[in-house]
Design a protein around this motif. Structure first.
Motif, PDB file in Angstrom:
ATOM      1  N   PHE A 186       0.962  -1.111  -0.080  1.00 54.34           N
ATOM      2  CA  PHE A 186       0.208  -0.219  -0.094  1.00 54.34           C
ATOM      3  C   PHE A 186       0.785   1.111   0.023  1.00 54.34           C
ATOM      4  O   PHE A 186       0.564   2.067  -0.670  1.00 54.34           O
ATOM      5  CB  PHE A 186      -1.098   0.111   1.054  1.00 54.34           C
ATOM      6  CG  PHE A 186      -2.009   1.166   1.181  1.00 54.34           C
ATOM      7  CD1 PHE A 186      -3.133   1.058   0.387  1.00 54.34           C
ATOM      8  CD2 PHE A 186      -1.750   2.339   1.671  1.00 54.34           C
ATOM      9  CE1 PHE A 186      -3.946   2.084   0.389  1.00 54.34           C
ATOM     10  CE2 PHE A 186      -2.690   3.351   1.997  1.00 54.34           C
ATOM     11  CZ  PHE A 186      -3.886   3.351   1.079  1.00 54.34           C
ATOM     12  N   ILE A 187       1.950   1.378   0.905  1.00 58.73           N
ATOM     13  CA  ILE A 187       2.930   2.337   0.811  1.00 58.73           C
ATOM     14  C   ILE A 187       3.595   2.704  -0.414  1.00 58.73           C
ATOM     15  O   ILE A 187       3.472   3.787  -0.979  1.00 58.73           O
ATOM     16  CB  ILE A 187       4.080   2.081   2.009  1.00 58.73           C
ATOM     17  CG1 ILE A 187       3.402   2.197   3.215  1.00 58.73           C
ATOM     18  CG2 ILE A 187       4.944   3.320   1.823  1.00 58.73           C
ATOM     19  CD1 ILE A 187       4.159   1.808   4.492  1.00 58.73           C
ATOM     20  N   ILE A 188       3.838   1.503  -1.346  1.00 57.89           N
ATOM     21  CA  ILE A 188       4.424   1.748  -2.538  1.00 57.89           C
ATOM     22  C   ILE A 188       3.558   2.303  -3.548  1.00 57.89           C
ATOM     23  O   ILE A 188       3.739   3.207  -4.394  1.00 57.89           O
ATOM     24  CB  ILE A 188       4.996   0.301  -2.981  1.00 57.89           C
ATOM     25  CG1 ILE A 188       6.440  -0.215  -2.181  1.00 57.89           C
ATOM     26  CG2 ILE A 188       5.434   0.295  -4.590  1.00 57.89           C
ATOM     27  CD1 ILE A 188       6.519  -1.634  -2.409  1.00 57.89           C
ATOM     28  N   VAL A 189       2.265   1.745  -3.428  1.00 54.77           N
ATOM     29  CA  VAL A 189       1.329   2.093  -4.571  1.00 54.77           C
ATOM     30  C   VAL A 189       0.930   3.658  -4.044  1.00 54.77           C
ATOM     31  O   VAL A 189       0.796   4.424  -5.041  1.00 54.77           O
ATOM     32  CB  VAL A 189       0.093   1.271  -4.399  1.00 54.77           C
ATOM     33  CG1 VAL A 189      -1.348   1.917  -5.083  1.00 54.77           C
ATOM     34  CG2 VAL A 189       0.228   0.098  -4.937  1.00 54.77           C
ATOM     35  N   GLY A 190       1.038   3.933  -2.692  1.00 49.10           N
ATOM     36  CA  GLY A 190       0.618   5.413  -2.324  1.00 49.10           C
ATOM     37  C   GLY A 190       1.745   6.504  -2.579  1.00 49.10           C
ATOM     38  O   GLY A 190       1.598   7.323  -3.278  1.00 49.10           O
ATOM     39  N   PHE A 191       3.030   5.686  -2.881  1.00 46.01           N
ATOM     40  CA  PHE A 191       4.097   6.719  -3.178  1.00 46.01           C
ATOM     41  C   PHE A 191       4.116   6.999  -4.563  1.00 46.01           C
ATOM     42  O   PHE A 191       4.122   8.115  -5.054  1.00 46.01           O
ATOM     43  CB  PHE A 191       5.458   5.796  -2.736  1.00 46.01           C
ATOM     44  CG  PHE A 191       6.780   6.599  -3.258  1.00 46.01           C
ATOM     45  CD1 PHE A 191       7.008   7.825  -2.483  1.00 46.01           C
ATOM     46  CD2 PHE A 191       7.388   6.242  -4.428  1.00 46.01           C
ATOM     47  CE1 PHE A 191       8.262   8.367  -3.104  1.00 46.01           C
ATOM     48  CE2 PHE A 191       8.488   7.291  -4.931  1.00 46.01           C
ATOM     49  CZ  PHE A 191       8.731   7.893  -4.045  1.00 46.01           C
ATOM     50  N   ILE A 192       3.518   5.987  -5.482  1.00 44.17           N
ATOM     51  CA  ILE A 192       3.507   6.014  -6.853  1.00 44.17           C
ATOM     52  C   ILE A 192       2.392   6.952  -7.304  1.00 44.17           C
ATOM     53  O   ILE A 192       2.677   8.176  -8.021  1.00 44.17           O
ATOM     54  CB  ILE A 192       3.079   4.713  -7.761  1.00 44.17           C
ATOM     55  CG1 ILE A 192       4.299   3.678  -7.388  1.00 44.17           C
ATOM     56  CG2 ILE A 192       2.770   4.882  -8.987  1.00 44.17           C
ATOM     57  CD1 ILE A 192       4.178   2.424  -7.882  1.00 44.17           C
ATOM     58  N   ASN A 193       1.373   6.936  -6.506  1.00 41.56           N
ATOM     59  CA  ASN A 193       0.084   7.790  -6.724  1.00 41.56           C
ATOM     60  C   ASN A 193       0.443   9.025  -6.278  1.00 41.56           C
ATOM     61  O   ASN A 193       0.204  10.015  -6.978  1.00 41.56           O
ATOM     62  CB  ASN A 193      -1.182   7.418  -5.799  1.00 41.56           C
ATOM     63  CG  ASN A 193      -1.871   6.296  -6.595  1.00 41.56           C
ATOM     64  OD1 ASN A 193      -1.648   5.973  -7.886  1.00 41.56           O
ATOM     65  ND2 ASN A 193      -2.926   5.630  -5.960  1.00 41.56           N
ATOM     66  N   THR A 194       1.135   9.311  -5.225  1.00 36.81           N
ATOM     67  CA  THR A 194       1.421  10.747  -4.607  1.00 36.81           C
ATOM     68  C   THR A 194       2.529  11.269  -5.737  1.00 36.81           C
ATOM     69  O   THR A 194       2.232  12.448  -5.861  1.00 36.81           O
ATOM     70  CB  THR A 194       2.279  10.377  -3.209  1.00 36.81           C
ATOM     71  OG1 THR A 194       1.224   9.817  -2.306  1.00 36.81           O
ATOM     72  CG2 THR A 194       2.801  11.895  -2.900  1.00 36.81           C
ATOM     73  N   ILE A 195       3.483  10.580  -6.185  1.00 35.95           N
ATOM     74  CA  ILE A 195       4.282  10.942  -7.139  1.00 35.95           C
ATOM     75  C   ILE A 195       3.494  11.711  -8.386  1.00 35.95           C
ATOM     76  O   ILE A 195       3.942  12.681  -8.796  1.00 35.95           O
ATOM     77  CB  ILE A 195       5.563  10.251  -7.535  1.00 35.95           C
ATOM     78  CG1 ILE A 195       6.383   9.800  -6.376  1.00 35.95           C
ATOM     79  CG2 ILE A 195       6.265  10.896  -8.730  1.00 35.95           C
ATOM     80  CD1 ILE A 195       6.994  10.884  -5.815  1.00 35.95           C
ATOM     81  N   VAL A 196       2.489  10.492  -8.604  1.00 32.21           N
ATOM     82  CA  VAL A 196       1.868  11.265 -10.046  1.00 32.21           C
ATOM     83  C   VAL A 196       1.180  12.546  -9.463  1.00 32.21           C
ATOM     84  O   VAL A 196       0.980  13.599 -10.463  1.00 32.21           O
ATOM     85  CB  VAL A 196       1.024  10.032 -10.499  1.00 32.21           C
ATOM     86  CG1 VAL A 196      -0.044  10.469 -11.622  1.00 32.21           C
ATOM     87  CG2 VAL A 196       1.934   8.810 -11.140  1.00 32.21           C
ATOM     88  N   SER A 197       0.614  12.463  -8.561  1.00 28.18           N
ATOM     89  CA  SER A 197      -0.379  13.541  -8.135  1.00 28.18           C
ATOM     90  C   SER A 197       0.229  14.923  -7.732  1.00 28.18           C
ATOM     91  O   SER A 197      -0.001  15.775  -8.460  1.00 28.18           O
ATOM     92  CB  SER A 197      -1.294  13.363  -6.933  1.00 28.18           C
ATOM     93  OG  SER A 197      -2.047  14.246  -6.451  1.00 28.18           O
TER      94      SER A 197
END
Length: 146
Positions: A23-34
């Motif tokens: 979840f942290i990895i996906v959140g990191f990816i989403n955060t970077i995109v956002s």
């Protein structure tokens, strides 16, 4: 018997840890995109509220599929049902994000480039908890095996 119970507990804890890391990895990816979208729009002198909304929308589709398939591994759950729940959570998280951004920027006079990072401290736990307990909850895990 005791060792079996302990082994099962360790396996369950390990599974939960892996899930949290994913979840942290996906959140990191989403955060970077956002954040990339947000900072590009801010650089183009777009209002921070608009930039926040566009960044959220821009990362939401990727986040849904990565969370559903890789983090929570809930292939049995109805796509339509989980998609609706996901966007309810994502939409309320966006409202929470906008309120936090307004508070940091307008009330606390924090720079609009720093405010989204502070907001993550609130929205990440919110998203994880609701995603795990509601959006991607397997009916079998809930005890509602149908």
């Amino acid at each position: 018997m005791y060792r079996e119970k302990e082994s099962k507990k360790i396996t369950e804890l390990y599974g939960k840890l892996i899930q949290a890391v994913r979840f942290i990895i996906v959140g990191f990816i989403n955060t970077i995109v956002s954040l990339i979208i947000y900072y590009i729009l801010i650089a183009l002198h777009i209002d921070y509220n608009t930039a926040t909304v566009v960044g959220y929308i821009g990362s939401s589709v990727l986040g849904y599929f990565l969370n559903r398939i890789w983090v929570f591994q809930t292939k049995k759950i109805s796509s339509k049902n989980s998609l609706i729940k996901y966007y309810i959570v994502y939409g309320t998280a966006l409202l929470l994000n906008l309120c936090c951004m307004h508070f940091w920027i307008q009330t606390c006079c924090i720079d609009k480039r720093i405010a989204p990072i502070l907001t993550l401290c609130i929205t990440i736990p919110y998203n994880f908890t609701l995603s795990k307990l509601w959006v991607f909850q397997d009916k079998k895990e809930e005890g509602l095996d149908r």
